[in-house]
Design a protein around this motif. Structure first.
Motif, PDB file in Angstrom:
ATOM      1  N   ASP A  34       0.948  -1.065  -0.150  1.00  0.00           N
ATOM      2  CA  ASP A  34      -0.046   0.019  -0.111  1.00  0.00           C
ATOM      3  C   ASP A  34       0.947   1.313  -0.117  1.00  0.00           C
ATOM      4  O   ASP A  34       1.576   1.521   0.870  1.00  0.00           O
ATOM      5  CB  ASP A  34      -0.910  -0.026   1.088  1.00  0.00           C
ATOM      6  N   THR A  37       0.597   3.688   3.220  1.00  0.00           N
ATOM      7  CA  THR A  37       1.507   3.076   4.330  1.00  0.00           C
ATOM      8  C   THR A  37       2.772   3.554   4.205  1.00  0.00           C
ATOM      9  O   THR A  37       3.520   4.061   5.116  1.00  0.00           O
ATOM     10  CB  THR A  37       1.265   1.601   4.464  1.00  0.00           C
ATOM     11  N   TYR A  84      -8.831   3.640   5.712  1.00  0.00           N
ATOM     12  CA  TYR A  84      -7.458   3.182   6.633  1.00  0.00           C
ATOM     13  C   TYR A  84      -6.358   4.182   6.029  1.00  0.00           C
ATOM     14  O   TYR A  84      -5.797   4.760   6.868  1.00  0.00           O
ATOM     15  CB  TYR A  84      -6.905   1.848   6.199  1.00  0.00           C
ATOM     16  N   ASP A  85      -6.164   4.374   4.598  1.00  0.00           N
ATOM     17  CA  ASP A  85      -5.302   5.390   4.038  1.00  0.00           C
ATOM     18  C   ASP A  85      -5.517   6.637   4.468  1.00  0.00           C
ATOM     19  O   ASP A  85      -4.547   7.332   4.737  1.00  0.00           O
ATOM     20  CB  ASP A  85      -5.394   5.237   2.492  1.00  0.00           C
ATOM     21  N   SER A 192     -10.636   2.071   1.262  1.00  0.00           N
ATOM     22  CA  SER A 192     -10.027   2.007   2.527  1.00  0.00           C
ATOM     23  C   SER A 192      -8.364   1.867   2.385  1.00  0.00           C
ATOM     24  O   SER A 192      -7.457   2.463   2.845  1.00  0.00           O
ATOM     25  CB  SER A 192     -10.416   1.239   3.652  1.00  0.00           C
ATOM     26  N   MET A 193      -8.008   0.938   1.330  1.00  0.00           N
ATOM     27  CA  MET A 193      -6.701   0.841   0.949  1.00  0.00           C
ATOM     28  C   MET A 193      -6.611   0.529  -0.624  1.00  0.00           C
ATOM     29  O   MET A 193      -7.281  -0.438  -1.014  1.00  0.00           O
ATOM     30  CB  MET A 193      -6.108  -0.706   2.002  1.00  0.00           C
TER      31      MET A 193
END
Ligand code: COA
Length: 246
Positions: A34, A37, A84-85, A192-193
């Motif tokens: 990702d 991240t 998430y990201d 989200s990712m």
């Protein structure tokens, strides 16, 4: 009864290799690619070490979990865009722009394969929650990656989110662990990712061949992976599920 100790990961670099061996096999390879991240994780480690913990059982690494503090208005509409990201970006840029955090966003938890099913993930979540409240954070949220969702990659997360058992708990074991700690489901977290790679990258990450363009079911992926051979690109947009603990 085994002795469980909660430690801050950054204070136990002597356990780095043991932790890597315990947790890396619990994740599919593509998760480690990702770009968001990659862009933020060094600063997360620098800024927020207190919210990155491990559980030791008789001195051995058995579980881990981490989160990031961010500002949230308590409304579903105010949840970080991009799950998430988005939460990673919001926490890091918030810190750099002196925006006061009021919420811990739990990003991930993992339990060593041979110790799963013993309630350790719940202990890791509870320890993170405790650290959130003890540092004055008011809310605890998480873009949850439901363990069973990879068996239903064709089902939209909005539908999956409603799949409760007769006891009122979700059919998904990881959502249940959150529910037992009285967390509730808020909303889907689309994109989200987002993970992109060449076709060769995806073949390496998954051990599969992708001879034609089109959508593919990939083990441990919650959504389909879209392969475009003409552009030499594979794209995965994972939908997670926002849950709120506090
Ligand atoms: C998801 C995970 C963190 C759960 O940890 P855990 O300590 O095993 O969780 P619990 O002991 O609370 O178990 C929760 C439920 O999952 C079930 N369960 C645990 N491990 C299981 C497994 N390997 N296969 C099937 N069910 C399992 C338990 O029986 C329990 O079910 P119940 O509600 O009927 O009692 C752990 O399985 C894991 O590390 N998975 C890989 C990483 C991951 O996906 N993390 C979550 C995304 S951030």
């Amino acid at each position: 009864m085994a002795d469980i100790e909660v430690v801050t990961t950054s204070e136990r670099h002597d356990l780095d290799q043991e932790a890597e061996a315990a947790f890396r096999p619990t994740w599919p390879e593509f998760i480690f690619h990702d770009p968001v991240t990659d862009a933020y994780i060094k600063r997360v480690e620098l800024y927020f070490p207190y919210y990155d913990i491990m559980l030791l059982e008789d001195g051995k690494v058995v579980a881990g979990g981490w989160g990031v503090p961010l500002q949230w208005d308590g409304q579903v509409s105010g949840l970080p865009d991009g799950g998430y990201d988005g939460a990673l970006a919001s926490a890091v840029t918030g810190q750099e722009n002196a925006i006061p955090a009021d919420t811990l966003c739990i990003m991930a938890a993992a339990v060593r394969a041979d110790r799963q099913g013993a309630g350790l993930a719940g202990k890791a979540l509870a320890a993170l929650r405790e650290r959130a409240t003890s540092t004055g954070l008011l809310h605890v949220i998480a873009p949850v990656r439901p363990a069973l969702k990879s068996r239903y990659p064709l089902t939209p997360m909005d539908n999956f989110a409603r799949w409760m058992r007769t006891d009122g708990l979700h059919i998904d074991p990881w959502i249940r662990t959150h529910q037992r700690l009285s967390a509730s489901i808020l909303a889907s977290a689309p994109r989200s990712m987002v993970i992109k790679g060449t076709v060769a990258d995806w073949e390496e990450w998954t051990g599969m061949a992708f001879p034609e363009s089109g959508p593919y079911l990939v083990p441990d992926a919650l959504d389909l992976v879209d392969i475009d051979r003409e552009q030499n690109r594979g794209t995965y947009e994972e939908t997670n599920l926002w849950m709120q603990h506090l």
